[in-house]
Design an enzyme around this catalytic site. Structure first.
Site, PDB file in Angstrom:
ATOM      1  N   CYS A  38       0.827  -1.212   0.000  1.00 34.95           N
ATOM      2  CA  CYS A  38       0.000   0.000   0.000  1.00 34.95           C
ATOM      3  C   CYS A  38       0.863   1.264   0.000  1.00 34.95           C
ATOM      4  O   CYS A  38       1.578   1.529   0.972  1.00 34.95           O
ATOM      5  CB  CYS A  38      -0.916  -0.049   1.224  1.00 34.95           C
ATOM      6  SG  CYS A  38      -1.771   1.486   1.602  1.00 34.95           S
ATOM      7  N   CYS A  68       0.092   3.738   2.842  1.00 38.30           N
ATOM      8  CA  CYS A  68       0.579   3.153   4.100  1.00 38.30           C
ATOM      9  C   CYS A  68       2.076   3.414   4.259  1.00 38.30           C
ATOM     10  O   CYS A  68       2.546   3.753   5.345  1.00 38.30           O
ATOM     11  CB  CYS A  68       0.316   1.647   4.132  1.00 38.30           C
ATOM     12  SG  CYS A  68      -1.425   1.176   4.001  1.00 38.30           S
TER      13      CYS A  68
END
Length: 156
Positions: A76, A79
């Site tokens: 991600c 993230c």
């Protein structure tokens, strides 16, 4: 040409082994001694955050310090952008809050339990109140505001 192929294969194997070693299938709790981010698996979550098997109907926080739980995945992008911010905040607020991470690919049951449908998702857990969540990458200033006004409000 055979030597080149052998070197290439050896290099590929070396890189693959490093990648595998850095992403264990079932990581144990790890903590950065500088007050860093703690990676949780289900067993640790049950002990340190919320034992939903023992208390399925009522939220009972198992920790003493407020915490932030970051539901993330290695692949991600947002993230990855938030991770250094969380590490800084964990060190800055050491002894006042704990920052946890839960990998949604490895801990699917926890992700389902909290209805994680988009990552990153953050769960903000005060020591003596119900948690609140937010989805998406948020800036450092927003984290600080939430920490100061929600997580640490009872400690002022």
């Amino acid at each position: 040409m055979k030597i080149f192929n052998c070197i290439w294969i050896f290099t590929a194997m070396l890189l693959a082994s490093g990648s595998i070693a850095s992403h264990p299938e079932n990581p144990k709790t790890s903590i950065d001694d500088s007050g860093g981010v703690v990676v949780l698996n289900k067993a640790d979550f049950l002990k340190k955050v919320y034992n939903y098997e023992k208390n399925p109907e009522e939220w009972v926080y198992e920790g003493e310090l407020p915490c932030i739980i970051d539901f993330y995945a290695d692949w991600c992008g947002p993230c990855k952008r938030v991770a250094p911010i969380l590490k800084e905040l964990a060190a800055e607020y050491k002894g006042k809050i704990i920052v946890y991470q839960i990998n949604v690919d490895r801990e699917r049951e926890l992700a389902r339990l909290f209805g994680v449908s988009s990552i990153p998702m953050f769960l903000f857990v005060p020591a003596k109140d119900k948690p609140q969540s937010t989805m998406g990458a948020i800036p450092r200033d927003s984290f600080v505001e939430i920490i100061e006004e929600f997580l640490l409000k009872d400690l002022k």
